[in-house]
Design a protein around this motif. Structure first.
Motif, PDB file in Angstrom:
ATOM      1  N   LYS A   1      -7.522  -7.934   6.694  1.00  0.00           N
ATOM      2  CA  LYS A   1      -7.907  -8.753   4.525  1.00  0.00           C
ATOM      3  C   LYS A   1      -7.113 -10.406   5.611  1.00  0.00           C
ATOM      4  O   LYS A   1      -6.778 -10.808   4.430  1.00  0.00           O
ATOM      5  CB  LYS A   1      -6.270  -7.467   4.297  1.00  0.00           C
TER       6      LYS A   1
ATOM      7  N   SER B   1     -16.210  -5.900   3.843  1.00  0.00           N
ATOM      8  CA  SER B   1     -16.733  -4.706   4.266  1.00  0.00           C
ATOM      9  C   SER B   1     -16.772  -4.808   5.507  1.00  0.00           C
ATOM     10  O   SER B   1     -17.499  -6.030   5.331  1.00  0.00           O
ATOM     11  CB  SER B   1     -17.455  -4.258   3.907  1.00  0.00           C
TER      12      SER B   1
ATOM     13  N   GLU C   1     -10.522  -4.130   7.326  1.00  0.00           N
ATOM     14  CA  GLU C   1      -9.517  -4.120   7.371  1.00  0.00           C
ATOM     15  C   GLU C   1      -7.939  -4.569   7.872  1.00  0.00           C
ATOM     16  O   GLU C   1      -7.108  -3.798   7.568  1.00  0.00           O
ATOM     17  CB  GLU C   1      -9.425  -3.127   9.252  1.00  0.00           C
TER      18      GLU C   1
ATOM     19  N   GLY D   1       0.328  -0.980  -0.237  1.00  0.00           N
ATOM     20  CA  GLY D   1      -0.278   0.339   0.123  1.00  0.00           C
ATOM     21  C   GLY D   1       0.480   1.021  -0.031  1.00  0.00           C
ATOM     22  O   GLY D   1       2.139   1.345   0.582  1.00  0.00           O
ATOM     23  N   ASP D   2       0.773   2.491  -0.660  1.00  0.00           N
ATOM     24  CA  ASP D   2       0.735   3.731  -0.433  1.00  0.00           C
ATOM     25  C   ASP D   2      -0.172   4.551  -0.637  1.00  0.00           C
ATOM     26  O   ASP D   2      -1.677   4.218  -0.093  1.00  0.00           O
ATOM     27  CB  ASP D   2       1.638   4.067  -1.908  1.00  0.00           C
ATOM     28  N   GLU D   3       0.182   5.761  -0.702  1.00  0.00           N
ATOM     29  CA  GLU D   3      -1.067   6.842  -0.517  1.00  0.00           C
ATOM     30  C   GLU D   3      -2.083   6.447  -1.456  1.00  0.00           C
ATOM     31  O   GLU D   3      -2.737   7.236  -1.822  1.00  0.00           O
ATOM     32  CB  GLU D   3      -0.085   8.232  -0.774  1.00  0.00           C
ATOM     33  N   ARG D   4      -2.199   5.492  -2.575  1.00  0.00           N
ATOM     34  CA  ARG D   4      -2.704   5.756  -3.098  1.00  0.00           C
ATOM     35  C   ARG D   4      -4.286   4.840  -3.049  1.00  0.00           C
ATOM     36  O   ARG D   4      -5.489   4.766  -3.418  1.00  0.00           O
ATOM     37  CB  ARG D   4      -2.291   5.322  -4.749  1.00  0.00           C
ATOM     38  N   GLY D   5      -3.731   3.919  -2.232  1.00  0.00           N
ATOM     39  CA  GLY D   5      -4.877   2.646  -1.770  1.00  0.00           C
ATOM     40  C   GLY D   5      -3.987   1.108  -1.445  1.00  0.00           C
ATOM     41  O   GLY D   5      -2.746   1.607  -0.904  1.00  0.00           O
ATOM     42  N   PHE D   6      -4.115   0.130  -2.002  1.00  0.00           N
ATOM     43  CA  PHE D   6      -3.109  -0.875  -1.872  1.00  0.00           C
ATOM     44  C   PHE D   6      -3.436  -1.931  -2.991  1.00  0.00           C
ATOM     45  O   PHE D   6      -4.833  -1.860  -3.241  1.00  0.00           O
ATOM     46  CB  PHE D   6      -3.778  -1.194  -0.479  1.00  0.00           C
TER      47      PHE D   6
END
Length: 183
Positions: A108, A78, A106, A20-25
């Motif tokens: 996963k 979710s 969260e 993951g990074d600031e864009r998502g995962f």
């Protein structure tokens, strides 16, 4: 992927590698070769994917099939659930024992529930979406429901009140009444 043992050796928690990074995962949720090598140790083929959505307090299960027995690879996309597997394999050293684990969008985590286990979950978040792969097709005529509150098995559900059950789950059988599997 990291495989985590539970107190029942055949039931496994799977922790995927998440990038993951600031864009998502990104994460790989399924890979045949790794699954067979690290989890089952033998060929495993899935034939059906299922997806359910449930509100807080709903308890689904504990279900299994006496024919078309299903192994299930389960996860939550979710919300959060408390997921439970009960060993109903008569000749197993863990017969009648259960494993419970929190699965959430969260954390996963995934849970491998092999053939010969009753399975169910309780929704602990406001709502949850639950997805799972099955190794055989759903056969309603062979489905059995173990009572969620059976005193012999004694699952320690993290209830926040009386669970919401389907009519089928309200009529679950006691462990002593179950048709069990021979290994």
């Amino acid at each position: 992927m990291k495989v985590i043992d539970t107190k029942i050796p055949d039931v496994k928690i799977i922790e995927p590698a998440v990038f993951g990074d600031e864009r998502g995962f990104f994460m790989e949720t399924w890979q045949q070769k790794k699954f067979e090598e690290l989890v089952t140790g033998k060929p495993c083929h899935f034939v059906q994917d299922n997806h359910s959505k449930s509100k807080k307090g709903i308890l689904r299960g504990l279900h299994y099939q006496t024919e078309n027995t299903q192994g299930k690879l389960v996860r939550v996309i979710s919300g959060e659930v408390y997921d439970v597997a009960v060993d109903v394999r008569k000749d197993s050293s863990t017969f009648g024992q259960w494993v419970g684990v929190y699965l959430s969008a969260e954390n996963k985590l995934q849970l491998w529930v092999p053939e010969g286990f009753a399975h169910g979950f309780y929704v602990t978040s406001d709502e949850a979406e639950f997805v799972y792969k099955c190794t055989d097709y759903y056969n309603p005529s062979a489905e059995v429901t173990l009572s969620w509150n059976d005193e012999t098995v004694n699952v320690a559900w993290p209830l926040s009140g009386k669970p919401i059950l389907s009519q089928k789950d309200e009529g679950g059988l006691d462990f002593k009444e179950l048709e069990t599997f021979k290994l």
